[in-house]
Write a protein that holds these residues in place. Structure first.
Motif, PDB file in Angstrom:
ATOM      1  N   LYS A  95       0.830  -1.202   0.000  1.00 13.54           N
ATOM      2  CA  LYS A  95       0.000   0.000   0.000  1.00 13.54           C
ATOM      3  C   LYS A  95       0.868   1.257   0.000  1.00 13.54           C
ATOM      4  CE  LYS A  95      -2.490  -0.769   3.655  1.00 13.54           C
ATOM      5  NZ  LYS A  95      -3.546  -0.584   4.678  1.00 13.54           N
ATOM      6  N   ARG A  96       0.392   2.261  -0.708  1.00 16.69           N
ATOM      7  CA  ARG A  96       1.094   3.552  -0.686  1.00 16.69           C
ATOM      8  C   ARG A  96       0.065   4.676  -0.547  1.00 16.69           C
ATOM      9  NH1 ARG A  96       1.088   1.932  -6.067  1.00 16.69           N
ATOM     10  NH2 ARG A  96       0.111   3.473  -7.469  1.00 16.69           N
ATOM     11  N   LEU A  97       0.450   5.706   0.140  1.00 15.93           N
ATOM     12  CA  LEU A  97      -0.429   6.836   0.400  1.00 15.93           C
ATOM     13  C   LEU A  97      -0.322   7.841  -0.748  1.00 15.93           C
ATOM     14  CD1 LEU A  97      -2.334   8.099   2.507  1.00 15.93           C
ATOM     15  CD2 LEU A  97      -0.336   9.213   3.523  1.00 15.93           C
ATOM     16  N   GLU A  98      -1.442   8.147  -1.381  1.00 19.66           N
ATOM     17  CA  GLU A  98      -1.459   9.053  -2.526  1.00 19.66           C
ATOM     18  C   GLU A  98      -2.201  10.354  -2.242  1.00 19.66           C
ATOM     19  OE1 GLU A  98       0.073   8.898  -5.360  1.00 19.66           O
ATOM     20  OE2 GLU A  98       0.905   6.873  -5.197  1.00 19.66           O
ATOM     21  N   ILE A  99      -2.711  10.525  -1.049  1.00 14.09           N
ATOM     22  CA  ILE A  99      -3.563  11.675  -0.768  1.00 14.09           C
ATOM     23  C   ILE A  99      -2.833  13.008  -0.956  1.00 14.09           C
ATOM     24  CG2 ILE A  99      -3.101  11.738   1.726  1.00 14.09           C
ATOM     25  CD1 ILE A  99      -6.528  12.280   0.003  1.00 14.09           C
ATOM     26  N   HIS A 100      -1.517  13.026  -0.688  1.00 15.02           N
ATOM     27  CA  HIS A 100      -0.753  14.270  -0.857  1.00 15.02           C
ATOM     28  C   HIS A 100      -0.601  14.606  -2.341  1.00 15.02           C
ATOM     29  CE1 HIS A 100       0.261  14.350   3.434  1.00 15.02           C
ATOM     30  NE2 HIS A 100       0.374  13.041   3.319  1.00 15.02           N
ATOM     31  N   ASN A 101      -0.327  13.598  -3.176  1.00 13.34           N
ATOM     32  CA  ASN A 101      -0.283  13.827  -4.621  1.00 13.34           C
ATOM     33  C   ASN A 101      -1.645  14.263  -5.144  1.00 13.34           C
ATOM     34  OD1 ASN A 101       2.435  13.147  -4.943  1.00 13.34           O
ATOM     35  ND2 ASN A 101       1.965  10.972  -5.140  1.00 13.34           N
TER      36      ASN A 101
END
Length: 246
Positions: free
Chosen positions: A22-28
């Motif tokens: 899993k990777r967090l994409e909310i900032h992008n």
């Protein structure tokens, strides 16, 4: 302002990948929403809170995703569609213009899918604009019933002469949505459909922006490596001309 710019985007809860990848994409996604430069951004699969992800990711935002994604000066409206073991998620609307009122209606067709619509009325340069954000079900029979419910909602809650936009993830690969909404005066751009799903190899346009009382003038889908990694959908950006615009 002669044109109205509307974006719709299923953000997949701000996270991509499975289990240990899993990777967090909310900032992008926050940077992406700013780049839209849209008057209204319609979002689906937006998390208000998720305790499990907040423990897993060290950079998990401390505020609800709708507020986190709203560019400076935008108003964020969020309503929950689904309550889960670790939190809740739903639809959101980010508006450059003042929001006068907003409503939510449950559109769940069966117990395995929690769905809903978000309806907001805003004031745009002295005009009243109604925007409805939807995320329809995966089963065609459910979508038929949900579209019928959407038509009844519009008849009940939106004046016949009001400017209206309906946008979101319709989860439909065929012509059902265009036929149903076209029968009540809601139309999308007439140009060839632009695929938005799956983002890594787009094959179908599941995401649409329909309007009543506005003239379609442009449609685009941002694409490229960064867009393909942020969500399983690509965003869709539609431009409309005001009724009296040249």
């Amino acid at each position: 302002m002669q044109h109205l710019r509307i974006a719709t985007y299923n953000i997949h809860k701000g996270v991509q990948g499975l289990i240990f990848n899993k990777r967090l994409e909310i900032h992008n996604l926050g940077h992406a929403v700013e780049q839209f430069d849209a008057d209204v951004v319609c979002l689906q699969e937006v998390r208000k809170v998720n305790r499990q992800e907040a423990e897993y990711f060290t950079r998990w935002p401390q505020m609800p995703q709708a507020d986190f994604l709203a560019p400076e000066g935008y108003e964020a409206v969020y309503r929950t569609n689904a309550v889960t073991r670790h939190g809740e998620h739903g639809n959101a609307l980010l508006s450059r213009w003042p929001v006068l009122d907003h409503q939510h209606e449950d559109m769940s067709d069966h117990r395995f899918e929690q769905r809903g619509l978000l309806h907001a009325e805003m004031q745009v340069q002295g005009r009243s604009l109604h925007v409805i954000v939807v995320h329809l079900g995966l089963i065609r029979a459910s979508r038929v019933r949900q579209l019928a419910q959407l038509r009844r909602y519009i008849a009940r809650r939106v004046p016949d002469d009001a400017l209206l936009v309906v946008a979101g993830d319709f989860n439909d690969w065929g012509h059902l949505v265009h036929r149903t909404l076209g029968s009540v005066g809601l139309h999308a751009h007439a140009q060839a459909r632009v695929p938005t799903f799956p983002s890594r190899l787009p094959l179908a346009q599941l995401d649409h922006v329909f309007a009543r009382g506005l003239r379609p003038v442009g449609l685009s889908v941002p694409n490229g490596p960064i867009w393909r990694r942020m969500s399983d959908h690509l965003p869709l950006i539609a431009e409309f001309a005001w009724p009296d615009a040249p």
